[in-house]
Scaffold this active site. Sequence first.
Site, mmCIF file in Angstrom:
data_model
loop_
_atom_site.group_PDB
_atom_site.id
_atom_site.type_symbol
_atom_site.label_atom_id
_atom_site.label_comp_id
_atom_site.label_asym_id
_atom_site.label_seq_id
_atom_site.Cartn_x
_atom_site.Cartn_y
_atom_site.Cartn_z
ATOM 1 N N ASP A 72 -27.224 -8.533 4.594
ATOM 2 C CA ASP A 72 -28.552 -8.740 4.007
ATOM 3 C C ASP A 72 -29.544 -9.242 5.043
ATOM 4 O O ASP A 72 -29.173 -9.604 6.162
ATOM 5 C CB ASP A 72 -28.458 -9.726 2.827
ATOM 6 N N ASN A 140 -23.237 -20.628 -6.162
ATOM 7 C CA ASN A 140 -23.230 -20.029 -7.502
ATOM 8 C C ASN A 140 -22.414 -18.720 -7.555
ATOM 9 O O ASN A 140 -22.519 -17.961 -8.503
ATOM 10 C CB ASN A 140 -24.663 -19.764 -7.983
ATOM 11 N N HIS A 142 -22.620 -16.129 -5.470
ATOM 12 C CA HIS A 142 -23.234 -14.874 -4.992
ATOM 13 C C HIS A 142 -22.554 -14.387 -3.711
ATOM 14 O O HIS A 142 -22.072 -15.171 -2.900
ATOM 15 C CB HIS A 142 -24.755 -15.009 -4.823
ATOM 16 N N GLU A 147 -27.027 -12.099 -6.792
ATOM 17 C CA GLU A 147 -27.019 -13.327 -7.568
ATOM 18 C C GLU A 147 -26.313 -13.110 -8.913
ATOM 19 O O GLU A 147 -26.048 -11.967 -9.299
ATOM 20 C CB GLU A 147 -28.476 -13.781 -7.798
#
Length: 254
Positions: A72, A140, A142, A147
């Site tokens: 990314d 979390n 991801h 996400e």
Amino acid sequence: MQIKNIKFFYCKNFDVIAEQVKKRLVGQVLFKPRSVFCLATGSTPIPIYEAIIKDRKENYTDWSYVTTFNLDEYWGISNKHPQSYRVFMNENLFNHINISLANTHLPKGTGDVKKNINDYEQLIKLKGPFDICLLGVGVNGHIAFNEPGSSFEGTVDKVELTEETILVNAKKYFKGDSKKVPKFAISMGIGTILNNSRKIILVAYGETKFKAIQKLIIGKEDKKWPLTALLRHRDVEVYTDYNFENFSLNKQKE
Ligand code: GLP
């Protein structure tokens, strides 16, 4: 320990993790000089990259035929921006090994978004698959910037970061200033990762990642925890300091 096709390796500290994962990556280069890797940013891979740089200095492992793709890149900052993932990769790895920068690919964080997305997906198709895809994981759950709630079939796309990720990244990389953290990124989708990786190595270190690892150990796909998509892949290794021997599935379900 193994759950479906995921092998878990407990390592007592990060030095051990870095050494193990470095061996995997360097071993792959020695085995196949024209290897293709998918690489991650974040604090997690830094000790691994340091170990690779040390190996290069000591053993002259030849990275000149290797191709890399990164998962990314932030959207809206140039690849010269100090917080861009391009600069991160150059400074933490590429500048210190004999890889050709022309063979290192990241999504473009500025310009025509549709074209950038399409170009990156096409380039992966052309040069892939990845022999090894190295992943970190967000607090979390991801992976890359996919996400919670992301499709498990997604391809390269522009994605919005959650408030939680922005706050974590602000603290770690933007001196606590969440206003400076880009709100969007161009990220490989979960489908891109699953469909283009021969082997996936996930590294998760420290207590903040335990919850995510527990979700993987439960062994059920859960859209709220993107890393559980890895249960669909046929060859995954997880290196972690989470002591899964003490994990009680029943306790977790309560
Ligand atoms: C970012 C990256 C992820 C990375 C995650 C965890 O959000 N896009 O690829 O896995 O951070 O970062 P860290 O290793 O610093 O905990």
